[in-house]
Structures are given as C-alpha cells and as structure tokens.
Design an enzyme around this catalytic site. Structure first.
Site, mmCIF file in Angstrom:
data_model
loop_
_atom_site.group_PDB
_atom_site.id
_atom_site.type_symbol
_atom_site.label_atom_id
_atom_site.label_comp_id
_atom_site.label_asym_id
_atom_site.label_seq_id
_atom_site.Cartn_x
_atom_site.Cartn_y
_atom_site.Cartn_z
ATOM 1 N N TRP A 89 11.054 -17.704 19.832
ATOM 2 C CA TRP A 89 9.827 -17.291 20.382
ATOM 3 C C TRP A 89 8.812 -17.524 19.404
ATOM 4 O O TRP A 89 7.467 -18.173 19.561
ATOM 5 C CB TRP A 89 9.649 -15.776 20.874
ATOM 6 C CG TRP A 89 10.773 -15.497 22.063
ATOM 7 C CD1 TRP A 89 11.696 -14.698 22.093
ATOM 8 C CD2 TRP A 89 10.578 -16.101 23.368
ATOM 9 N NE1 TRP A 89 12.315 -14.731 23.376
ATOM 10 C CE2 TRP A 89 11.457 -15.810 24.141
ATOM 11 C CE3 TRP A 89 9.737 -17.409 23.924
ATOM 12 C CZ2 TRP A 89 11.977 -15.991 25.405
ATOM 13 C CZ3 TRP A 89 9.652 -17.530 25.358
ATOM 14 C CH2 TRP A 89 10.901 -16.860 25.962
ATOM 15 N N ASP A 118 3.788 -10.737 17.965
ATOM 16 C CA ASP A 118 4.226 -10.384 19.364
ATOM 17 C C ASP A 118 5.313 -9.488 19.211
ATOM 18 O O ASP A 118 6.330 -9.497 18.287
ATOM 19 C CB ASP A 118 5.087 -11.863 19.638
ATOM 20 C CG ASP A 118 5.828 -12.053 20.998
ATOM 21 O OD1 ASP A 118 6.142 -10.984 21.709
ATOM 22 O OD2 ASP A 118 6.397 -13.138 21.292
ATOM 23 N N LYS A 173 10.198 -6.456 28.985
ATOM 24 C CA LYS A 173 11.527 -6.000 28.224
ATOM 25 C C LYS A 173 11.505 -4.446 28.219
ATOM 26 O O LYS A 173 12.562 -3.952 28.248
ATOM 27 C CB LYS A 173 11.359 -6.576 26.483
ATOM 28 C CG LYS A 173 11.155 -8.178 26.727
ATOM 29 C CD LYS A 173 12.260 -9.096 27.133
ATOM 30 C CE LYS A 173 11.945 -10.520 27.403
ATOM 31 N NZ LYS A 173 11.278 -11.130 26.503
HETATM 32 C C1 LIG Z 1 10.588 -12.392 26.560
HETATM 33 C C2 LIG Z 1 9.830 -12.876 25.190
HETATM 34 C C3 LIG Z 1 8.825 -13.807 25.315
HETATM 35 C C4 LIG Z 1 8.693 -14.625 26.519
HETATM 36 O O1 LIG Z 1 7.991 -13.953 27.697
HETATM 37 P P1 LIG Z 1 7.486 -14.308 28.900
HETATM 38 O O2 LIG Z 1 6.741 -13.328 29.429
HETATM 39 O O3 LIG Z 1 8.462 -14.868 29.692
HETATM 40 O O4 LIG Z 1 6.453 -15.499 28.605
HETATM 41 C C5 LIG Z 1 8.050 -13.896 24.196
HETATM 42 N N1 LIG Z 1 8.226 -13.244 23.248
HETATM 43 C C6 LIG Z 1 9.183 -12.752 22.940
HETATM 44 C C7 LIG Z 1 9.472 -11.723 21.765
HETATM 45 C C8 LIG Z 1 10.022 -12.304 24.095
HETATM 46 O O5 LIG Z 1 11.100 -11.385 23.981
#
Ligand SMILES: *Cc1c(COP(=O)(O)O)cnc(C)c1O
Length: 360
Positions: free
Chosen positions: A101, A171, A195
């Site tokens: 990511w 993030d 998540k």
């Molecule tokens: C799942 C995830 C993403 C991507 O998320 P989307 O909503 O599908 O764009 C980005 N960063 C992390 C850390 C993730 O776990």
C-alpha cells in the site's frame, strides 16, 4: 445460518450489535418513515447523523480543534493521488515504503512531483520496519509518508519516524481505532473504513487546518481538493451516506466499550493469544520480526505450501474463513480487527493445535 469467524483482511467483520441496530432501522430511521439509504443528505436527520459521527470520532481519538475531519469517497486508494495534489507545494515528498500500500502511494505520487523512497523493507519481503530514526529527509520535502500498519505483511510502526520537522502523513486504514493515537504527531491521518470501521467506499481524512488551502497542484479535480470538502463539511456532493451512518454506529459502539485505551487492551490480549501460540508451535510460525508485529494482521506459515492449503481448507470447513495469506507472502493471515471477538482467536488457536497434532 450461523455467523462464521471472518479473518478477512478487508472488508471484514463488523460488530453484531451495530448490524442488528442497522437492520432494525432499515425501513424506518428514527421515526422518519424512511431508511438512511433513501434519505436526502441535506435533511435534518442526515445532518445529525454525520455531525454525531464526526463528534464521536473526535471524542474517541481526542482530535484537536485545529484538525478537520472529512468523510470522503474513493477509498484509501483515492488518497494516494489526493495527498500529493493537495500537499506537494514544493513538488517533493519522502516516502517510507514498508508494503504494497505504501508502494502504491509512492508510485502514484511520482505522477505529481518528486517522490523519494527514503527507506524500504522490500529486501526481506516487508517483514520488518526499517530504522527511521535518522533518514535522509529532503530539505524541501512537503511531507513524509508512512503506512502505519501494513495489512498484507503484518508489520506496524511502534515508533514514528523522525521526520526532522516535516509533517507526517499516515495511512491508518488497517489499524485505526485499534489503540490511542496522538493526532498532533501528524499533519494528516487517513483511513479507508472497511478494515476496522464500516462499509467500503468511505475514506476518512483527519487533517490539520493550515494544510487545507487553495494552493493545490494545477489540474486538481474539485472533488479531490480538501478545501472543497472542508468548506462543504463533506457535503459538496451526495456523500456515501449509508456508509457514514454505519461508521457513526461503530464509533458509538467503541465509546460504549470504553474507548481506545480499552480497545488497545483488548487487542493486545487478543493478538498475544495468537502470537504466543505461534512462538511455541512446532508447525506454524509467524513471518514478521517480533518487535514489529501488528496487532491487527497476523501472517503465518507452516513452511509447506501443500500443508498451508490443507490448513486453510479445513479451517474454512470449521467456520474460520478467509485465512489464506496474500499471494506475495503465501501461507495464512489472520486479520483480527476490533470486531473479531477474543473468543474467535481462542477458538482458532484451539483449531490450530488440533491441526498441528494431526499433522505432526
Ligand atoms: C485496504 C487498504 C488500502 C486500500 O483501500 P481501498 O479503500 O480499497 O482503496 C490502502 N491502505 C491500506 C493500509 C489498506 O489496508
């Protein structure tokens, strides 16, 4: 049908209490005679939903007044572009690449300016967090970027990088609300909600007010400009209203459980059950260096791909689903977010012990 223990990395389990409440309100929200999906985002009822959601998130995370909270669309991935578009004033940013990511964010940022990879753990399949105490931070970097919890690899930053005065952008998609966060350590925190919070599609941005300006990269779409969204209180266009409503319910639920100190305690205890077993097992072993282990995502292997596949299959039949690891790591991964009950992890470990005995 009985509910299973869903160990998916995302979308993942939501608290049963929240789902039941939402089901009860599906046809008639709070006497309005309509459900939230059918409701105008300009209505009094929805205004209250989004304002309460924001306040509850502020309470949970202790968000200082000089930070804005934005409920946006496009998931976490949309932010990979929005961040450089809004924050790359000098067109320079430093990225710490600790997983897929972070790598995607880094690659996207290269479209908009000079993105520097100042540290990475790719040499060992991202199984650790590099030392970030004295990195070559660029003199003119607009920000330093991290992925706080690496969903795929199961590593997490226990100590934040030394950014040498530059703002930190994080993030936190896969560990938000799992433990307290000192928001002031960051210029911006963002998280896709699927998540640990709610339905996919919503992304929440927590950003220091002075970083929200009209000075964005040329060509930045109106929708991706934080100023647009902040000025309109996340209602520039029709927001993902139902998703925000569920997020709000999860925030309330976490407050009721005792807030983020309490979640940390629960999550540490829960993760320990699994890690302790992995450390003592003769068959299974964790893939991450112990000091950087995530509380949320726990990858493990047997060392034999066929045996891994057998385990995943038998676990699924026993009601422990989505344990297959990411293709780049192989093996298994148990994602044990806030909504995974401790009992789910205890039962998984029991099942793993049984499998170990049968396959020794
Ligand atoms: C799942 C995830 C993403 C991507 O998320 P989307 O909503 O599908 O764009 C980005 N960063 C992390 C850390 C993730 O776990």
């Amino acid at each position: 049908m009985a509910r299973v223990y869903n160990f998916s990395a995302g979308p993942s389990m939501l608290p049963v209490e929240v789902l039941k409440e939402a089901a009860d309100e599906m046809l008639d929200y709070n006497g309005t005679g309509m459900g939230v999906m059918e409701m105008s985002h300009r209505s009094k009822a929805f205004e209250e939903i989004i304002e309460t959601a924001e306040q509850d998130l502020r309470d949970l995370m202790n968000i200082p007044d000089n930070y804005k909270v934005l409920f946006l669309q496009g998931g976490a991935s949309q932010q990979f572009a929005a961040i450089p578009m809004n924050l790359m004033k000098n067109k320079v940013a430093d990225y710490i690449v600790t997983g897929q990511w972070a790598k995607k964010a880094y690659e996207e940022a290269q479209k908009y300016g000079k993105a520097n990879k100042i540290a990475t753990s790719e040499d060992k399949t991202f199984s650790y967090i590099p030392d970030c105490s004295d990195l070559p931070i660029s003199e003119d970097a607009d920000y330093v970027y991290i992925c706080h919890n690496n969903t795929i690899y199961g590593t997490t930053f226990k100590k934040l990088p030394n950014t040498k005065g530059k703002i930190l952008v994080a993030d936190m998609s896969s560990d938000i609300l799992s433990q307290p966060v000192n928001v002031s350590d960051y210029g911006m925190i963002y998280f896709g909600v699927q998540k640990n919070v709610g339905p996919a599609g919503v992304v929440v941005v927590i950003i220091r007010e002075d970083l929200i300006t009209d000075d964005v990269l040329e060509g930045t779409p109106t929708m991706l400009k934080y100023k647009t969204q902040a000025d309109a209180k996340s209602l520039y266009n029709t927001p993902p209203a139902y998703g925000i409503y569920i997020c709000g319910k999860v925030f309330k639920h976490l407050k009721k459980l005792g807030g983020l100190e309490k979640m940390k305690e629960i999550n540490e205890n829960k993760a320990k059950i699994l890690y302790d077993f992995l450390d003592s097992s003769k068959l299974f072993k964790g893939t991450v260096v112990p000091e950087d282990r995530s509380l949320m995502n726990v990858p493990f292997v047997t060392g034999d791909a066929d045996l891994d596949a057998k385990f995943v299959k038998e676990a699924t039949e026993a009601g422990f689903v989505n344990l297959k690891g990411h293709r780049t790591v192989g093996g298994m991964r148990a994602s044990i977010y806030n909504a995974m009950p401790t009992e789910g992890v205890e039962k998984l470990v029991e099942f793993m012990k049984k499998f170990e005995a049968e396959n020794a």
